[in-house]
Write a protein that holds these residues in place. Sequence first.
Motif, PDB file in Angstrom:
ATOM      1  N   UNK A  65      -3.881   2.675   0.810  1.00  0.00           N
ATOM      2  CA  UNK A  65      -3.957   2.076   2.150  1.00  0.00           C
ATOM      3  C   UNK A  65      -2.696   1.269   2.424  1.00  0.00           C
ATOM      4  N   UNK A  66      -2.403   0.322   1.547  1.00  0.00           N
ATOM      5  CA  UNK A  66      -1.240  -0.548   1.719  1.00  0.00           C
ATOM      6  C   UNK A  66       0.007  -0.013   1.026  1.00  0.00           C
ATOM      7  N   UNK A  67      -0.166   0.795   0.017  1.00  0.00           N
ATOM      8  CA  UNK A  67       0.976   1.387  -0.679  1.00  0.00           C
ATOM      9  C   UNK A  67       0.544   2.722  -1.277  1.00  0.00           C
ATOM     10  N   UNK A  68       1.525   3.596  -1.487  1.00  0.00           N
ATOM     11  CA  UNK A  68       1.221   4.929  -2.008  1.00  0.00           C
ATOM     12  C   UNK A  68       1.651   5.092  -3.458  1.00  0.00           C
ATOM     13  N   UNK A  69       2.703   4.409  -3.844  1.00  0.00           N
ATOM     14  CA  UNK A  69       3.181   4.522  -5.214  1.00  0.00           C
ATOM     15  C   UNK A  69       3.813   3.210  -5.643  1.00  0.00           C
ATOM     16  N   UNK A  70       3.994   3.050  -6.933  1.00  0.00           N
ATOM     17  CA  UNK A  70       4.637   1.853  -7.455  1.00  0.00           C
ATOM     18  C   UNK A  70       5.936   2.237  -8.131  1.00  0.00           C
ATOM     19  N   UNK A  71       6.839   1.300  -8.188  1.00  0.00           N
ATOM     20  CA  UNK A  71       8.122   1.519  -8.850  1.00  0.00           C
ATOM     21  C   UNK A  71       8.419   0.326  -9.729  1.00  0.00           C
ATOM     22  N   UNK A  72       8.725   0.606 -10.971  1.00  0.00           N
ATOM     23  CA  UNK A  72       9.047  -0.468 -11.898  1.00  0.00           C
ATOM     24  C   UNK A  72      10.339  -0.116 -12.616  1.00  0.00           C
TER      25      UNK A  72
END
Length: 123
Positions: free
Chosen positions: A97-104
Amino acid sequence: MITRAKTRALHNSNIATISTSPPTCFSTANKDTQWRSAMENEFNALIQNNTWSLVPRSSQNIVGCKWVFKIKQRVDGSIERHKARLVAKGFHQQEGIDYLETFSPVVKHTTIRTILSLVVTRQ
């Protein structure tokens, strides 16, 4: 072995920690000029680094933020500076909803070793 000088430094740092503690909320910190200055420095750094951009409010979830305060001390226990950080309350976000993927951007040691071994074997 602990010398007298080290014992004094430990004792002084404990006294400094007990006598001065960071505020727990914005309203308390805003009353003190040192904390206001620390918040202003943090806010100016965020603006200077283009950390965010203002957009019109829509029907999406708005991520809040809060101030986190910390007193940085020297080895002898004296106060070096007051540090304030503005952090996002990311735990209010929902995946999809608020984000589709994460990046670290974190590199593991095994990845570095693998790349270096490939470089060595292929010259």
